[in-house]
Scaffold this active site. Structure first.
Site, mmCIF file in Angstrom:
data_model
loop_
_atom_site.group_PDB
_atom_site.id
_atom_site.type_symbol
_atom_site.label_atom_id
_atom_site.label_comp_id
_atom_site.label_asym_id
_atom_site.label_seq_id
_atom_site.Cartn_x
_atom_site.Cartn_y
_atom_site.Cartn_z
ATOM 1 N N LYS A 163 121.374 60.869 54.552
ATOM 2 C CA LYS A 163 122.833 60.835 54.543
ATOM 3 C C LYS A 163 123.367 60.596 55.949
ATOM 4 O O LYS A 163 124.293 59.831 56.164
ATOM 5 C CB LYS A 163 123.324 62.181 54.002
ATOM 6 C CG LYS A 163 124.653 62.123 53.316
ATOM 7 C CD LYS A 163 124.858 63.389 52.495
ATOM 8 C CE LYS A 163 124.001 63.399 51.239
ATOM 9 N NZ LYS A 163 124.036 64.676 50.529
ATOM 10 N N ARG A 204 109.551 62.868 48.013
ATOM 11 C CA ARG A 204 110.710 61.983 48.051
ATOM 12 C C ARG A 204 110.286 60.531 47.971
ATOM 13 O O ARG A 204 109.149 60.187 48.299
ATOM 14 C CB ARG A 204 111.436 62.137 49.393
ATOM 15 C CG ARG A 204 112.259 63.380 49.531
ATOM 16 C CD ARG A 204 112.810 63.433 50.959
ATOM 17 N NE ARG A 204 113.703 64.550 51.128
ATOM 18 C CZ ARG A 204 115.000 64.518 50.772
ATOM 19 N NH1 ARG A 204 115.526 63.417 50.285
ATOM 20 N NH2 ARG A 204 115.749 65.582 50.932
ATOM 21 N N GLU A 227 124.631 67.902 45.317
ATOM 22 C CA GLU A 227 125.802 68.498 45.940
ATOM 23 C C GLU A 227 126.791 67.352 46.122
ATOM 24 O O GLU A 227 126.414 66.290 46.619
ATOM 25 C CB GLU A 227 125.457 69.102 47.311
ATOM 26 C CG GLU A 227 126.687 69.759 47.936
ATOM 27 C CD GLU A 227 126.451 70.302 49.347
ATOM 28 O OE1 GLU A 227 125.452 69.915 49.980
ATOM 29 O OE2 GLU A 227 127.284 71.104 49.805
#
Length: 561
Positions: free
Chosen positions: A275, A265, A39
């Site tokens: 983030k 991850r 995104e």
RNA sequence: UGGGAUGUCGCCAAGUGGUUAAGGCACCAGGUUUUGAUCCUGGCAUUCGAAGGUUCGAAUCCUUCCAUCCCAGCCA
């Protein structure tokens, strides 16, 4: 099998490649198509590097293709600046999507059509409940959901309402389209998930064309299917979404059904990759922006001087599994060192200078000495290095009253100057405070390039001719956090290492190096690897330490204490 | 007293019923060396979260238990 043409794989075999192997063997698929679907709402970091290397790497290994797809379904947080940065970072890492750049927003018309299809099949309805009511009626882990009072609207009414939503007849948040699945499901994602919301907001790609936007769960699976993705690789937290991914594709008229596969991850010890936390470091000016050399962002790694090939090797070495893991930072550092050892020209730089006068060397003489640019690889060639009576060495290379384990300078001890002569320390000059400010030494004129009488000396130290030294600023980096897993703390800011940046304003570099290629990483012999910072200027040279070299002396020294 | 996952050496990770249980990092001990770097050699899990069971044979199959992670956005 017997020849040496075996091509090195990008990705080592793992549970995902096993699935692909089976799919190819069973003819379920004849080719491999993957995708990297960020995104555009932030900068990429080392965790994304794993996904990028996996998706592009797997595709390449199977002669398939990997799409870049911007998952831009929420205009609230997305910007073109991020989209540009993401593309720059992927390219820098060494991957190329070719002509296969897409956007989820490319499919908004299709998506809308599929939504109407669900309505027509009685599998979606317009809900007038408020966000609070929807949340309340969704239930929780121990309590099943309650069906919406609007759940049994007729197909006609739903169609009219949904078209009204699209036409802008209703206020933001006043209505949503929901899939009609199962409010009793143990999987909360299946309790009539919202698939469209009203949001009057400018979109980076579709402008003001739409005031309704599809949700991730509805969009992602269909986008994958429309692009003919064979294996849709994502991280573990989407495991619960897979039933919904499959439900959507099973209930619309589409002839492709990609397989979603989840992997864990990438976490690296002593760093953060969320983030939110990265943003906090920037906002609170704990670091110098998103590309601070201590940041785990791709742009930070780039500015730091990590070679992209080394990052690819790192990801490869870490492997792919479903186990939650935290990779030790030493693994990253080892890969960086290994790569740099092979690719970096050697040079002499003094970080913390100590003046040395060679008393028996002629006052005005300057000799040009030859130094190899790489000790194991002659193809790097050699360079001329000026030598003279006054030189600088590293403060740490002199120690008073040193014991026999210390191979460097102390009164009466002889060492080799790299690429030059043997010198013997005669006297240390101190200032009033007792600090050593200068060494008086003598040299053996016969020792250039070796020794006439064959005597050996344990230590070799680096140096720079005082008259020729180029002053530079050097920035030394240490781990940004003192805690191996900062994200696990209540307040990760508490773990910030106050000494993660050390600026040495008075470092010296041998001449002719500072203004060479900005992209070259040099090894300052016996110190570390360095690369020019982006702020480097001709009259204010700045070098970043990429990574230190292994230092077994530090261990010896420490254990002696 | 919901659903979904994961547990093999300090950190990763191969292994898919028959191997002395790969490999990398870390660590330890040596050797080479004009970088205390690199490189090289050797060491480093009788044991696979635990307990039972099936089998001639189990890290791999079954049962139970334990631990950890994810999920209740009109975020992705």
């Amino acid at each position: 099998m017997t020849d040496k043409t075996t091509i090195e794989k990008n990705v080592v075999g793992n549970f995902i490649t096993h699935i692909i192997d089976e799919d190819l063997a069973s003819k379920k698929h004849s080719n491999v198509v993957t995708r990297f679907p960020p995104e555009p709402n932030g900068y990429l970091h080392i965790g994304h590097a794993k996904s990028i290397c996996l998706n592009f790497g797997v595709a390449a290994d199977y002669q398939g293709i990997c799409h870049l797809r911007f998952d831009d379904t929420n205009p609230e947080k997305e910007s073109d600046e991020y989209a540009q940065a993401i593309q720059r970072d992927i390219k820098w890492l060494g991957f190329d999507w070719g002509r296969n750049k897409f956007h989820a927003s490319d499919y908004f018309d299709h998506l809308y059509g599929f939504a109407e299809e669900l309505i027509e099949k009685g599998l979606a309805f317009v809900d007038d409940q408020s966000p609070e009511e929807i949340r309340e009626n969704r239930g929780d882990f121990n309590r099943p959901g309650v069906e919406s009072p609007y759940r049994e609207r007729s197909v006609e009414e739903n169609l009219t309402l949904f078209r009204g939503m699209k036409a802008g007849e209703f206020a933001d948040g006043s209505k949503v389209l929901r899939a009609k699945i199962d409010m009793q499901s143990g999987n909360i994602n299946m309790r009539d998930p919202v698939i469209y919301r009203i949001k009057r907001m400018h979109h980076i790609h579709t402008g003001d064309k739409w005031c309704i936007y599809p949700m991730y769960d509805f969009t992602h699976c269909i986008s994958d299917a429309l692009e003919g993705i064979t294996h849709s690789l994502c991280t573990l937290e989407f495991e619960d979404h897979r039933p919904l991914y499959d439900w959507v594709l099973d209930n619309i008229d589409i002839d492709c059904h990609p397989q979603q596969i989840e992997f864990s991850r990438l976490n690296v010890s002593f760093t953060v990759t969320s983030k939110r936390r990265l943003n906090q470091l920037v906002e609170q000016n704990i670091v110098d922006g998103w590309d601070d050399p201590r940041m785990s962002t791709i742009s930070g790694l780039r500015r730091r001087g990590y070679p992209p090939a080394a990052i690819r090797d790192f990801v490869k070495q870490v492997g792919v599994s479903k186990k939650e893991s935290v990779i030790s930072m030493t693994v990253l550092e080892d890969v960086i060192r290994h790569h740099l050892n092979q690719t970096s020209p050697r040079v002499m730089g003094v970080l913390d200078p100590l003046k040395v006068v060679i008393e028996n060397y002629p006052e005005d003489q300057v000799e040009m000495l030859t130094g190899a640019n790489h000790p194991q690889d002659e193809s790097f060639g050699s360079r001329e290095i000026p030598f003279s009576r006054e030189i600088y060495i590293e403060q740490a290379d002199y120690k008073a009253n040193a014991n026999r384990k210390f191979f460097r300078l102390t009164e009466g001890r002889e060492v080799r100057l790299r690429h030059a002569y043997y010198i013997t320390c005669r006297e240390a000059i101190k200032d009033e405070a007792g600090n050593v400010i200068e060494l008086r030494c003598t040299y053996d004129p016969e020792s250039r390039g070796g020794t006439a009488d064959g005597r050996k000396v344990k230590g070799t130290i680096h140096w720079i001719s005082a008259a020729h030294a180029e002053p530079i600023e050097v920035r030394l980096y240490d781990r940004l956090f003192n805690h191996p897993n900062p994200a696990s703390m209540d307040n990760f800011i508490d773990a910030v290492n106050p000494d993660s940046l050390r600026i040495l304003p008075n470092a010296l570099l041998e001449p002719g190096i500072a203004e060479q290629d900005a992209d070259v990483v040099y090894q300052f012999e016996r110190n570390a690897y360095f690369k020019r910072d982006k702020t480097h200027e001709k009259d204010k040279p700045v070098f970043n330490q990429v990574v230190t070299m292994r230092d077994s002396w530090a261990k010896v020294e420490q254990s002696a204490e």
